[in-house]
Write a protein that holds these residues in place. Structure first.
Motif, PDB file in Angstrom:
ATOM      1  N   GLY A   1      -2.019  37.874  19.545  1.00  0.00           N
ATOM      2  CA  GLY A   1      -2.425  36.487  19.760  1.00  0.00           C
ATOM      3  C   GLY A   1      -2.802  35.761  18.495  1.00  0.00           C
ATOM      4  O   GLY A   1      -2.390  34.632  18.235  1.00  0.00           O
ATOM      5  N   PHE A   2      -3.625  36.435  17.687  1.00  0.00           N
ATOM      6  CA  PHE A   2      -4.098  35.774  16.467  1.00  0.00           C
ATOM      7  C   PHE A   2      -2.936  35.423  15.546  1.00  0.00           C
ATOM      8  O   PHE A   2      -2.868  34.320  14.978  1.00  0.00           O
ATOM      9  CB  PHE A   2      -5.099  36.695  15.770  1.00  0.00           C
ATOM     10  N   TYR A   3      -2.027  36.370  15.391  1.00  0.00           N
ATOM     11  CA  TYR A   3      -0.911  36.127  14.472  1.00  0.00           C
ATOM     12  C   TYR A   3      -0.035  34.986  14.974  1.00  0.00           C
ATOM     13  O   TYR A   3       0.395  34.103  14.223  1.00  0.00           O
ATOM     14  CB  TYR A   3      -0.077  37.396  14.316  1.00  0.00           C
TER      15      TYR A   3
ATOM     16  N   GLY B   1       2.363  30.537  14.131  1.00  0.00           N
ATOM     17  CA  GLY B   1       3.022  29.514  14.928  1.00  0.00           C
ATOM     18  C   GLY B   1       2.376  28.153  14.790  1.00  0.00           C
ATOM     19  O   GLY B   1       3.060  27.123  14.777  1.00  0.00           O
ATOM     20  N   GLY B   2       1.057  28.149  14.685  1.00  0.00           N
ATOM     21  CA  GLY B   2       0.365  26.880  14.491  1.00  0.00           C
ATOM     22  C   GLY B   2       0.767  26.215  13.191  1.00  0.00           C
ATOM     23  O   GLY B   2       0.961  25.007  13.119  1.00  0.00           O
ATOM     24  N   VAL B   3       0.867  27.024  12.143  1.00  0.00           N
ATOM     25  CA  VAL B   3       1.277  26.467  10.841  1.00  0.00           C
ATOM     26  C   VAL B   3       2.682  25.877  10.944  1.00  0.00           C
ATOM     27  O   VAL B   3       2.946  24.758  10.476  1.00  0.00           O
ATOM     28  CB  VAL B   3       1.209  27.557   9.760  1.00  0.00           C
ATOM     29  N   PHE B   4       3.579  26.627  11.611  1.00  0.00           N
ATOM     30  CA  PHE B   4       4.944  26.108  11.728  1.00  0.00           C
ATOM     31  C   PHE B   4       4.990  24.837  12.575  1.00  0.00           C
ATOM     32  O   PHE B   4       5.744  23.904  12.311  1.00  0.00           O
ATOM     33  CB  PHE B   4       5.854  27.172  12.320  1.00  0.00           C
ATOM     34  N   ALA B   5       4.144  24.820  13.627  1.00  0.00           N
ATOM     35  CA  ALA B   5       4.110  23.619  14.469  1.00  0.00           C
ATOM     36  C   ALA B   5       3.620  22.419  13.669  1.00  0.00           C
ATOM     37  O   ALA B   5       4.182  21.321  13.774  1.00  0.00           O
ATOM     38  CB  ALA B   5       3.197  23.875  15.655  1.00  0.00           C
ATOM     39  N   LEU B   6       2.608  22.628  12.892  1.00  0.00           N
ATOM     40  CA  LEU B   6       2.082  21.518  12.089  1.00  0.00           C
ATOM     41  C   LEU B   6       3.094  21.074  11.040  1.00  0.00           C
ATOM     42  O   LEU B   6       3.203  19.889  10.719  1.00  0.00           O
ATOM     43  CB  LEU B   6       0.781  21.939  11.419  1.00  0.00           C
TER      44      LEU B   6
ATOM     45  N   GLY C   1       6.283  21.255  11.479  1.00  0.00           N
ATOM     46  CA  GLY C   1       7.286  20.504  12.215  1.00  0.00           C
ATOM     47  C   GLY C   1       6.810  19.102  12.569  1.00  0.00           C
ATOM     48  O   GLY C   1       7.588  18.148  12.553  1.00  0.00           O
ATOM     49  N   LYS C   2       5.532  18.957  12.898  1.00  0.00           N
ATOM     50  CA  LYS C   2       4.998  17.635  13.222  1.00  0.00           C
ATOM     51  C   LYS C   2       4.775  16.773  11.996  1.00  0.00           C
ATOM     52  O   LYS C   2       4.471  15.597  12.104  1.00  0.00           O
ATOM     53  CB  LYS C   2       3.652  17.785  13.962  1.00  0.00           C
ATOM     54  N   GLY C   3       4.835  17.378  10.833  1.00  0.00           N
ATOM     55  CA  GLY C   3       4.647  16.580   9.623  1.00  0.00           C
ATOM     56  C   GLY C   3       3.200  16.493   9.170  1.00  0.00           C
ATOM     57  O   GLY C   3       2.846  15.624   8.390  1.00  0.00           O
ATOM     58  N   VAL C   4       2.338  17.405   9.688  1.00  0.00           N
ATOM     59  CA  VAL C   4       0.935  17.386   9.251  1.00  0.00           C
ATOM     60  C   VAL C   4       0.799  18.130   7.933  1.00  0.00           C
ATOM     61  O   VAL C   4       0.185  17.658   6.990  1.00  0.00           O
ATOM     62  CB  VAL C   4       0.035  18.023  10.333  1.00  0.00           C
ATOM     63  N   ILE C   5       1.364  19.326   7.909  1.00  0.00           N
ATOM     64  CA  ILE C   5       1.384  20.100   6.657  1.00  0.00           C
ATOM     65  C   ILE C   5       2.712  19.833   5.989  1.00  0.00           C
ATOM     66  O   ILE C   5       3.780  20.052   6.583  1.00  0.00           O
ATOM     67  CB  ILE C   5       1.215  21.603   6.938  1.00  0.00           C
ATOM     68  N   VAL C   6       2.672  19.317   4.788  1.00  0.00           N
ATOM     69  CA  VAL C   6       3.883  18.947   4.060  1.00  0.00           C
ATOM     70  C   VAL C   6       3.887  19.717   2.753  1.00  0.00           C
ATOM     71  O   VAL C   6       2.844  19.964   2.161  1.00  0.00           O
ATOM     72  CB  VAL C   6       3.896  17.420   3.786  1.00  0.00           C
ATOM     73  N   SER C   7       5.085  20.122   2.358  1.00  0.00           N
ATOM     74  CA  SER C   7       5.206  20.837   1.095  1.00  0.00           C
ATOM     75  C   SER C   7       4.922  19.885  -0.048  1.00  0.00           C
ATOM     76  O   SER C   7       5.647  18.944  -0.299  1.00  0.00           O
ATOM     77  CB  SER C   7       6.628  21.395   0.972  1.00  0.00           C
ATOM     78  N   THR C   8       3.822  20.082  -0.701  1.00  0.00           N
ATOM     79  CA  THR C   8       3.418  19.228  -1.814  1.00  0.00           C
ATOM     80  C   THR C   8       3.343  20.076  -3.078  1.00  0.00           C
ATOM     81  O   THR C   8       3.629  21.273  -3.083  1.00  0.00           O
ATOM     82  CB  THR C   8       2.035  18.612  -1.546  1.00  0.00           C
TER      83      THR C   8
END
Lengths: 114, 263
Positions: free
Chosen positions: B84-86, B91-96, B98-105
């Motif tokens: 679950g934790f993993y 998955g949360g990081v990938f979702a974010l 995908g939503k454009g919250v975390i962007v490669s800077t």
């Protein structure tokens, strides 16, 4: 007017603390009336529980300080800690920095190559 | 009261109640007794508020993957299983993303730099250096501020003890010193005596030598004078006919000798 602060408790122990009952003061302990822990509440009890809590500025400050001291005691002052406390602090403040810098480059989201 | 200052109120709060004024703290033993009476008295609730525990003696709570507490990990297992934790984190990081919250800077690469530094610290030579660094510094400080001064004081004390022992032994030898000083004076007197003896001997000898030289000179003078007088008298008494007779006798003797000589 200079004596307006005489009956305040700035920088003092909580009113409920009594060394004859509680012993030496420990900053990471709560000395008020015991209540159910937050993780064992049902959803309809949450607001009642919050109303019972001390939501004043001093209460919030005491909560924050208690949590800091307990985290320090568990993860920093324990034997064999090896920098885990520092890592937690770094992650927390990194997250705050992320929140603060979220709006920094949002004008580039509309761009084709960003 | 109205006129009291804040400091006066604080100091009044630190005062002991009336029935404990006899053991109120201004003395360490009384302070200890008062603290024991207050903190471990009859009202003390040891069940809910146990006594202070040194946090350095308590082991760290279990940790998974360097910073995740095991309690959080295990609390998620009944709800989302072992993974679950993993799933939530990755998955949360990938979702974010995908939503454009975390962007490669430009700042995201610092995570990789952190990973490289972490891998660098895992190398055995670096690991050995790092594990040795804190003990090295602590030992240096310990030697400088604790062991060094103690050793200096011990050495100083040993030196003082040795000096005192030396002084004690020297005091034991003082009678010998007195004898040595007396002997020294005796030697000086002997030297003086011998010098004077030599001086006397030389004086006497010089006077006797003078006498001897005078007598010898006088005798020599008399001898020379007598010889000269005798020869002069003899030479004065030589007449020509005596001389002639002497020469003739010599010639005659020579003739006789020449006859018997073998050549």
């Amino acid at each position: 007017m200079g004596n307006a602060l005489n009956n305040t408790n700035l920088g003092g122990f909580p009113k409920e603390y009594n060394p004859r009952i509680h012993g030496a003061y420990q900053a990471d302990r709560f000395y008020g009336t015991p209540d159910k822990p937050f993780s064992s509440l049902k959803v309809n009890e949450v607001f009642q529980w919050l109303n019972r809590r001390d939501m004043s500025l001093t209460g919030i400050a005491r909560f924050y300080s208690r949590k800091l001291y307990s985290h320090q005691r568990r993860y920093h002052l324990s034997a064999g800690s090896k920098g885990v406390g520092f890592v937690h602090f770094a992650l927390f403040f990194s997250f705050l920095g992320f929140i603060r810098a979220y709006k920094h480059d949002r004008h580039l989201d509309d761009g084709k190559y960003h | 009261p109205v006129g009291t200052t804040r400091r006066q109120m604080i100091e009044k709060s630190f005062e002991a109640p009336e029935d404990e004024k006899d053991i109120a703290p201004f003395d360490l033993k009384k302070q200890w007794a008062w603290a024991n009476k207050v903190l471990f008295g009859p009202q003390r609730d040891m069940k809910n508020y146990p006594s202070y525990v040194d946090p350095g003696t308590v082991p760290r709570p279990e940790i998974v993957h360097k910073f995740v507490p095991r309690s959080l990990f295990d609390a998620m297992v009944p709800y989302s299983g072992v993974t679950g934790f993993y799933v939530l984190s990755v998955g949360g990081v990938f979702a974010l993303v995908g939503k454009g919250v975390i962007v490669s800077t430009y700042a995201l690469s610092y995570f990789f730099y952190f990973g490289i530094a972490w891998a660098f610290t895992k190398l055995p030579p670096v690991r050995r250096f790092l594990d040795n660094r804190v003990p090295q510094l602590t030992n240096r400080l310990n030697e400088m501020y604790y062991v060094g001064p103690i050793q200096q004081k011990k050495d100083h004390i040993s030196a003082c003890i040795a000096a005192a022992q030396q002084t004690k032994d020297m005091i034991q030898q003082l009678p010998k010193l007195y004898d040595v000083q007396i002997e020294n004076v005796d030697l000086q007197l002997e030297n003086n005596y011998r010098d004077r003896l030599k001086q006397a001997f030389t004086e006497v000898k010089s006077r006797l030598d003078c006498q001897v030289a005078l007598a010898a000179t006088k005798a020599e003078l008399e001898k020379d004078y007598m010889i000269d007088w005798i020869t002069n008298q003899v030479v004065q008494n030589i007449t020509p006919d005596l001389e002639k007779k002497n020469i003739q006798s010599c010639l005659a003797q020579l003739q006789t000798l020449s006859k018997s000589a073998k050549i």
